[in-house]
Design a protein around this motif. Structure first.
Motif, PDB file in Angstrom:
ATOM      1  N   ILE A  38      -9.030   1.344  -0.275  1.00 23.19           N
ATOM      2  CA  ILE A  38      -8.102   1.087   0.266  1.00 23.19           C
ATOM      3  C   ILE A  38      -6.698   1.322   1.065  1.00 23.19           C
ATOM      4  N   TYR A  39      -7.551   2.877   1.223  1.00 20.11           N
ATOM      5  CA  TYR A  39      -6.392   3.651   2.163  1.00 20.11           C
ATOM      6  C   TYR A  39      -6.552   3.993   3.440  1.00 20.11           C
TER       7      TYR A  39
ATOM      8  N   VAL B  52       0.296   9.830  -1.421  1.00 18.32           N
ATOM      9  CA  VAL B  52      -0.452   9.498  -2.369  1.00 18.32           C
ATOM     10  C   VAL B  52      -1.095  10.612  -3.435  1.00 18.32           C
TER      11      VAL B  52
ATOM     12  N   MET C 153       1.156  -1.012   0.045  1.00 20.28           N
ATOM     13  CA  MET C 153      -0.552  -0.007  -0.249  1.00 20.28           C
ATOM     14  C   MET C 153       0.844   1.267   0.168  1.00 20.28           C
ATOM     15  N   SER C 154       1.774   1.020   0.471  1.00 25.36           N
ATOM     16  CA  SER C 154       3.002   2.216   0.442  1.00 25.36           C
ATOM     17  C   SER C 154       4.304   2.685   0.217  1.00 25.36           C
TER      18      SER C 154
END
Lengths: 418, 418
Positions: free
Chosen positions: A130-131, A39, A1-2
């Motif tokens: 999704i975050y 993001v 995710m990151s």
């Protein structure tokens, strides 16, 4: 995710990496190493930005004339949503960007609210699609325009809590992850404040993309001046503004500016000495590596050779890039390099660009000794063991120091310095 | 005297250099490698600039709406002083910069005359103090404002000589040293044309420092509009303009902008595959390395990790900078890097930033084959031996190609690729 998940920090983790084996560990310079995921592609999604801003975990770094709110010089302080509601309103991202542009009124001050990113390592964060993470914003609380009174009130309320706005360039004492957050907030807040008008047409611009873009709106609700020099009342339909080239397609005028600069440790052809320079305004015995701005249409390697020749007359062969450092005063990207003098190019000339008071070749042993005892911030005292008259050098937070560590610590023999 | 004296080109010369032995030869990318010494510190010395401009050896590259004058697509053409006198006057640098700022009249168009530098290798050059060389300038001949007619006449006269202004982005066919001169001229001409107003106050600006700086003058001789909407006559004393922050101290608003970008060859953790992406608008089978803009207050290494994660979901450990390339469309500095995926970070996600149509891991053998037969400019035919359906890649003039050559040609085993 990151880009920086729960794995150890890639920059400092001893990963089984070919690049690490060949080039050594990565040097993460001060002001880099933010723990936030920007993001960046979600900045136009105001439903995401709204959810982040209004979540109870949201943290707001306040800047007053670019001075950040802090608990003490080593630690930032953050406001909560309720602390700044009187200044920014319930949610400046409640309407879409298109709607906000249509409502543009150049006579009303909208304080900058800048989305910095989410810290995905924090458990108390919000979730949106999704975050997941703890949202961070910056708010420009500099008293100005139609919100002067509200901004001043926020500042006073923060001071009443025992917090302070840390002025000057003393931010080198901040802990490293927060220094990166501060640099990020400062760079973009300054860019917005510095560019209130459109360089393409001269008309006022407005902030969009959660503080990371400025556009030149096609209409304006501001009252026009009347024949007596006063103002007419606010019109029911907006005034159409003069045409502007920035409204057609994408233009760099709308986006934040970052100025690439070069800074370089220059070694003699035999690798035994380093070229240092000093500016007149520096304290006695203080020297550093040479540096300068990249120019349009030159490579970094060319900029390094040009600047070294202009400032010192020394001619370089091969140039290798070592590491980079964001430098938010106001918007520089420092690109650190190592260059090697040509065999016949070591003679120093100060008569070209008269920027330096002095330049000289210094033996590696003297560099190593100065790195051990002679480093500090400008105007601060050197380390223990320093003998008066000895070489003074910039502190570890400066990339100049890292470059000197590299060249004096085995840059050429395959050790871990690069 | 020069960053590139009569010594062999340091970038390609096999000097006995420690940096070359450790890192291999330097990659000089297309658009870099200019043969001109910019002598940037002499741009404020209008006696030097005047002597250069009026010398018989001076060469002027003309740009019409950014299209350069050329003999053919591979070779630039240069005008002489007499060809452009009717447009720029005998010598626009005859007065000092201070005098010219005092005479500022925003209603008069002064065509941009940009000092590029001197070629010290040419024998026919001029001499001024300790400097010697053939001077090069660029002139913006785009017909506009009060010199529209004069500019059009210059354009027609050049065309009558059988020369052409080469439009579009087809400048990749220029020979390499002239590509660098063109990039230099284009970047600065475009910056001047794009920034006619002050972003700090909205008032018109003027070009100084021989085309490399823009200032916001404190006064203006332009006639003010009269009550009937016409213009009053030119005043005998200039009008005082509104205050501007850029007149106090040094500000980056006055200087050309260069946007740092990152472009990266990403290798799998085992070094056997490379991550490539494709945009929807590209021809079939065409892929390239990922790329994106550096953001304010992030290091190049961080920008590389952020962009790769945003566009592909892949997580990187160590990032090493390889080489850089100026890219004058309009003002980019491409910083080429190599990054290595973390062991658990190789899974591709396209759902974050929806910029790419596809991203995939490609075996080194397929990369090598495509570098041999599948490269070309966008829209051009691939090389001999290309089989339909095979991977297509950018040409050698693109830094993406150089990065792929590096990682597929021994970047990790100490060969000369970096």
């Amino acid at each position: 995710m990151s880009p920086q998940p729960d794995l150890p920090d890639p920059a400092h983790h001893d990963v089984d990496s070919m690049l690490s084996r060949k080039f050594g560990r990565e040097v993460a310079n001060y002001f880099s190493g933010s723990t936030l995921n920007r993001v960046s592609f979600l900045r136009t999604d105001y439903s995401f930005i709204s959810a982040a801003l209004t979540h109870k975990s949201a943290s707001f770094l306040l800047l007053n004339d670019l001075a950040p709110l802090a608990k003490d010089p080593s630690q930032l302080a953050y406001a909560k949503h309720e602390d700044i509601k009187s200044l920014i309103g319930d949610n400046p991202f409640a309407k879409s960007e298109d709607e906000l542009i249509k409502e543009y009124n150049s006579s009303v001050t909208l304080p900058l609210v800048l989305f910095l990113g989410i810290d995905e390592r924090k458990k108390e964060g919000f979730e949106h699609g999704i975050y997941k993470g703890k949202p961070f914003f910056a708010v420009d609380v500099t008293p100005r325009g139609t919100v002067e009174k509200e901004a001043s009130a926020v500042i006073e309320a923060m001071k009443a809590k025992g917090l302070q706005f840390v002025e000057g360039r003393m931010h080198m004492s901040l802990n490293a992850p927060e220094a990166a957050i501060y640099a990020h907030a400062r760079a973009l807040t300054d860019w917005n404040a510095r560019n209130p008008f459109c360089a393409g047409c001269g008309q006022p611009t407005m902030s969009v993309n959660a503080g990371t873009k400025r556009v030149c709106p096609p209409t304006d609700y501001a009252a026009l001046p009347n024949a007596q020099g006063g103002a007419t009342s606010v019109p029911s339909t907006p005034n159409t503004r003069a045409a502007c080239v920035t409204r057609k397609g994408i233009t760099n005028l709308s986006f934040p500016r970052t100025d690439p600069t070069v800074i370089m440790a220059v070694v003699s052809h035999d690798g035994k000495r380093v070229l240092l320079g000093r500016q007149k305004r520096w304290p006695p015995h203080w020297y550093s590596t040479l540096a300068g701005f990249c120019e349009p249409a030159e490579s970094v390697e060319e900029a390094v050779r040009r600047e070294v020749w202009e400032e010192s007359g020394v001619l370089l062969g091969r140039v290798v890039i070592h590491s980079t450092q964001p430098w938010p005063y106001p918007a520089n990207l420092m690109i650190g390099a190592v260059g090697q003098a040509l065999p016949d190019g070591e003679k120093i000339h100060l008569e070209y660009d008269p920027e330096l008071e002095d330049a000289k070749w210094v033996d590696m042993d003297e560099i190593r000794e100065a790195l051990r005892v002679g480093t500090s911030g400008l105007g601060e005292a050197p380390g223990e063991g320093y003998k008066e008259g000895g070489l003074r050098l910039p502190p570890q937070t400066a990339i100049a120091n890292q470059l000197l560590q590299a060249v004096s610590g085995g840059f050429f023999n395959g050790s871990t310095s690069l």
